[in-house]
Design a protein around this motif. Structure first.
Motif: not given
Length: 185
Positions: A39-49, A99-106
């Motif tokens: 929901k937060l990512l949708e509001i921000k229009q921010r990619p999960v990556e 991954a929904f917190l870290t995106g493409q990172f470790t």
């Protein structure tokens, strides 16, 4: 008028809230609730990556998310010397951090805030919350509750009434393993 109980209740119900940080208002949610993060990512229009920052009241609140065994004593001491304060550190994550917190990172970006309202919010909520600037991607971040209300009010369950810490720039972001600066503070 402070609306603290309403904001904590919204977090516990998996909602997205706005709150003042050291320099700008942030939007946040429960980092362990995937629906809330989506929901937060949708509001921000921010990619999960891109991944998200976690903001906490103390170091102990971050331990479920970071793998401190991958850091040397010196690296950890460097981090601790800046907290609580406006420096966000990118640290290795535990294997179970989604991954929904870290995106493409470790890694995950984390901060122990020195803002009294953030500290109180995380203590009452019982854990860190996500922290990303209160704005649509590409827009100026809100610096007052009114600015956040204008830009995102229709999307947020609650906005914590209060003042930012008065800093000009959002937090500096540095890599705990090598000290590299990702974003100047």
């Amino acid at each position: 008028m402070e609306n603290f109980a309403q904001v904590v209740a919204a977090l516990k119900q998996g909602e997205v809230i706005g709150y003042p940080t050291e320099a700008v208002f942030g939007v946040g949610c429960d980092p362990d609730n995937q629906q809330a993060v989506e929901k937060l990512l949708e509001i921000k229009q921010r990619p999960v990556e891109k991944g998200l920052i976690l903001i906490a009241a103390n170091y102990e609140q971050l331990l479920p998310y970071i793998d401190e065994s991958q850091l040397t004593v010196e690296q950890k001491a460097t981090v601790m010397a800046t907290w609580p304060g406006p420096v966000t550190w990118v640290m290795p994550t535990k294997a179970n951090v989604p991954a929904f917190l870290t995106g493409q990172f470790t890694t995950i970006a984390v901060r122990v805030s020195d803002h009294p309202l953030v500290q109180r919010l995380c203590l009452e909520f019982g854990k860190p919350i996500t922290s990303t600037s209160a704005n649509l991607t590409g827009q100026e971040p809100g610096r007052t509750a009114q600015e956040v209300e204008q830009q995102l009010g229709h999307c947020l369950a609650a906005i914590l009434q209060g003042e930012t810490g008065g800093r000009t720039n959002p937090s500096e972001i540095r890599d705990a393993r090598n000290g590299n600066i990702f974003r100047q503070g």
